[in-house]
Motif scaffolding. Sequence first.
Motif, PDB file in Angstrom:
ATOM      1  N   VAL A 264      12.059  42.052 -85.901  1.00  0.00           N
ATOM      2  CA  VAL A 264      11.629  42.862 -86.994  1.00  0.00           C
ATOM      3  C   VAL A 264      10.670  41.550 -87.671  1.00  0.00           C
ATOM      4  O   VAL A 264      11.354  40.508 -87.689  1.00  0.00           O
ATOM      5  N   GLY A 265       9.630  41.862 -87.962  1.00  0.00           N
ATOM      6  CA  GLY A 265       8.681  40.841 -88.709  1.00  0.00           C
ATOM      7  C   GLY A 265       8.118  39.810 -87.746  1.00  0.00           C
ATOM      8  O   GLY A 265       7.498  38.759 -88.152  1.00  0.00           O
ATOM      9  N   HIS A 266       8.385  39.884 -86.564  1.00  0.00           N
ATOM     10  CA  HIS A 266       8.008  38.899 -85.450  1.00  0.00           C
ATOM     11  C   HIS A 266       6.317  39.099 -85.231  1.00  0.00           C
ATOM     12  O   HIS A 266       5.777  40.226 -85.201  1.00  0.00           O
ATOM     13  N   PRO A 267       5.768  37.913 -85.236  1.00  0.00           N
ATOM     14  CA  PRO A 267       4.410  38.084 -85.282  1.00  0.00           C
ATOM     15  C   PRO A 267       3.770  38.676 -84.001  1.00  0.00           C
ATOM     16  O   PRO A 267       2.392  39.428 -83.777  1.00  0.00           O
ATOM     17  N   LEU A 268       4.570  38.454 -82.828  1.00  0.00           N
ATOM     18  CA  LEU A 268       4.012  39.054 -81.552  1.00  0.00           C
ATOM     19  C   LEU A 268       4.766  40.181 -81.113  1.00  0.00           C
ATOM     20  O   LEU A 268       4.113  40.849 -79.965  1.00  0.00           O
ATOM     21  N   VAL A 269       5.596  40.758 -81.717  1.00  0.00           N
ATOM     22  CA  VAL A 269       6.154  42.005 -81.416  1.00  0.00           C
ATOM     23  C   VAL A 269       6.382  43.143 -82.430  1.00  0.00           C
ATOM     24  O   VAL A 269       6.702  42.823 -83.571  1.00  0.00           O
ATOM     25  N   ASP A 270       5.660  44.197 -82.203  1.00  0.00           N
ATOM     26  CA  ASP A 270       5.880  45.339 -82.927  1.00  0.00           C
ATOM     27  C   ASP A 270       6.431  46.407 -82.596  1.00  0.00           C
ATOM     28  O   ASP A 270       5.992  47.305 -81.878  1.00  0.00           O
ATOM     29  N   ALA A 271       7.588  46.635 -82.667  1.00  0.00           N
ATOM     30  CA  ALA A 271       8.554  47.644 -82.374  1.00  0.00           C
ATOM     31  C   ALA A 271       9.253  48.298 -83.586  1.00  0.00           C
ATOM     32  O   ALA A 271       9.795  47.393 -84.505  1.00  0.00           O
ATOM     33  N   LYS A 272       9.114  49.485 -83.828  1.00  0.00           N
ATOM     34  CA  LYS A 272       9.564  50.386 -84.957  1.00  0.00           C
ATOM     35  C   LYS A 272       9.978  51.589 -84.510  1.00  0.00           C
ATOM     36  O   LYS A 272       9.486  52.418 -83.476  1.00  0.00           O
ATOM     37  N   TYR A 273      10.975  52.500 -85.246  1.00  0.00           N
ATOM     38  CA  TYR A 273      11.309  53.732 -84.947  1.00  0.00           C
ATOM     39  C   TYR A 273      10.229  54.584 -85.903  1.00  0.00           C
ATOM     40  O   TYR A 273       9.880  54.220 -86.710  1.00  0.00           O
ATOM     41  N   THR A 274       9.995  55.471 -85.221  1.00  0.00           N
ATOM     42  CA  THR A 274       9.072  56.554 -86.115  1.00  0.00           C
ATOM     43  C   THR A 274       9.846  57.714 -86.840  1.00  0.00           C
ATOM     44  O   THR A 274       9.311  58.483 -87.640  1.00  0.00           O
ATOM     45  N   ARG A 275      10.900  58.335 -86.121  1.00  0.00           N
ATOM     46  CA  ARG A 275      11.395  59.326 -86.625  1.00  0.00           C
ATOM     47  C   ARG A 275      12.022  59.160 -88.393  1.00  0.00           C
ATOM     48  O   ARG A 275      12.754  58.277 -88.479  1.00  0.00           O
ATOM     49  N   ARG A 276      11.701  59.951 -89.005  1.00  0.00           N
ATOM     50  CA  ARG A 276      12.001  59.775 -90.537  1.00  0.00           C
ATOM     51  C   ARG A 276      13.383  60.375 -90.801  1.00  0.00           C
ATOM     52  O   ARG A 276      13.992  59.970 -91.725  1.00  0.00           O
ATOM     53  N   ASP A 277      13.624  61.371 -89.985  1.00  0.00           N
ATOM     54  CA  ASP A 277      15.016  62.204 -90.343  1.00  0.00           C
ATOM     55  C   ASP A 277      16.176  61.528 -89.661  1.00  0.00           C
ATOM     56  O   ASP A 277      16.139  61.785 -88.370  1.00  0.00           O
ATOM     57  N   PHE A 278      16.786  60.741 -90.106  1.00  0.00           N
ATOM     58  CA  PHE A 278      17.931  59.888 -89.396  1.00  0.00           C
ATOM     59  C   PHE A 278      19.333  60.363 -89.859  1.00  0.00           C
ATOM     60  O   PHE A 278      20.242  59.794 -89.793  1.00  0.00           O
ATOM     61  N   LYS A 279      19.275  61.722 -90.246  1.00  0.00           N
ATOM     62  CA  LYS A 279      20.513  62.343 -90.588  1.00  0.00           C
ATOM     63  C   LYS A 279      21.484  61.472 -91.584  1.00  0.00           C
ATOM     64  O   LYS A 279      22.471  61.208 -91.606  1.00  0.00           O
ATOM     65  N   GLY A 280      20.595  60.975 -92.446  1.00  0.00           N
ATOM     66  CA  GLY A 280      21.293  60.099 -93.656  1.00  0.00           C
ATOM     67  C   GLY A 280      21.742  58.700 -93.240  1.00  0.00           C
ATOM     68  O   GLY A 280      21.905  57.835 -94.149  1.00  0.00           O
ATOM     69  N   PHE A 281      21.162  58.252 -92.012  1.00  0.00           N
ATOM     70  CA  PHE A 281      21.410  56.898 -91.842  1.00  0.00           C
ATOM     71  C   PHE A 281      20.510  56.065 -92.802  1.00  0.00           C
ATOM     72  O   PHE A 281      21.048  54.669 -93.203  1.00  0.00           O
ATOM     73  N   ALA A 282      19.544  56.165 -93.084  1.00  0.00           N
ATOM     74  CA  ALA A 282      18.587  55.399 -93.857  1.00  0.00           C
ATOM     75  C   ALA A 282      18.867  55.339 -95.314  1.00  0.00           C
ATOM     76  O   ALA A 282      19.039  54.210 -95.824  1.00  0.00           O
ATOM     77  N   GLU A 283      19.511  56.488 -95.840  1.00  0.00           N
ATOM     78  CA  GLU A 283      20.109  56.673 -97.105  1.00  0.00           C
ATOM     79  C   GLU A 283      21.473  55.445 -97.351  1.00  0.00           C
ATOM     80  O   GLU A 283      21.587  55.124 -98.155  1.00  0.00           O
ATOM     81  N   LYS A 284      21.956  55.556 -96.068  1.00  0.00           N
ATOM     82  CA  LYS A 284      23.239  54.699 -96.156  1.00  0.00           C
ATOM     83  C   LYS A 284      22.809  53.141 -96.024  1.00  0.00           C
ATOM     84  O   LYS A 284      23.797  52.585 -95.954  1.00  0.00           O
ATOM     85  N   GLY A 285      21.739  52.909 -95.606  1.00  0.00           N
ATOM     86  CA  GLY A 285      21.277  51.439 -95.469  1.00  0.00           C
ATOM     87  C   GLY A 285      21.240  51.117 -94.198  1.00  0.00           C
ATOM     88  O   GLY A 285      21.591  49.832 -93.731  1.00  0.00           O
ATOM     89  N   LEU A 286      21.575  51.933 -93.118  1.00  0.00           N
ATOM     90  CA  LEU A 286      21.789  51.508 -91.674  1.00  0.00           C
ATOM     91  C   LEU A 286      20.653  51.248 -90.940  1.00  0.00           C
ATOM     92  O   LEU A 286      20.292  50.442 -90.107  1.00  0.00           O
TER      93      LEU A 286
END
Length: 103
Positions: free
Chosen positions: A35-57
């Motif tokens: 994450v934040g590496h200048p040479l690697v752009d890797a991310k999740y795209t799905r916004r529906d994480f079944k509450g995982f994002a809200e829990k800070g995971l």
Amino acid sequence: MWRGGAPEEGPPEADEEFDPMETRHIKWKLISEFVGHPLVDAKYTRRDFKGFAEKGLFKPEYIAPRTEMDEQLKYKYMIAIEGNDVSSAIKWMLFSNSEIGRA
């Protein structure tokens, strides 16, 4: 570059041993370590994480909008991560001018 859906079961537990044969472990390691590496752009795209994002995971910087194929083709290197089957993007990646790394 890599974009893909987050695993439905969420990230590995903090005390869970890394399993290189398990897709969710591979995706998590790729995103969390680069994450934040200048040479690697890797991310999740799905916004529906079944509450995982809200829990800070899932940190906000682990998530990005879906990237269209023509935008991905601008990258010299791409990553293909297999899931239950072969990576669905591998076919068009192989016909691109990019180098493909498989995980």
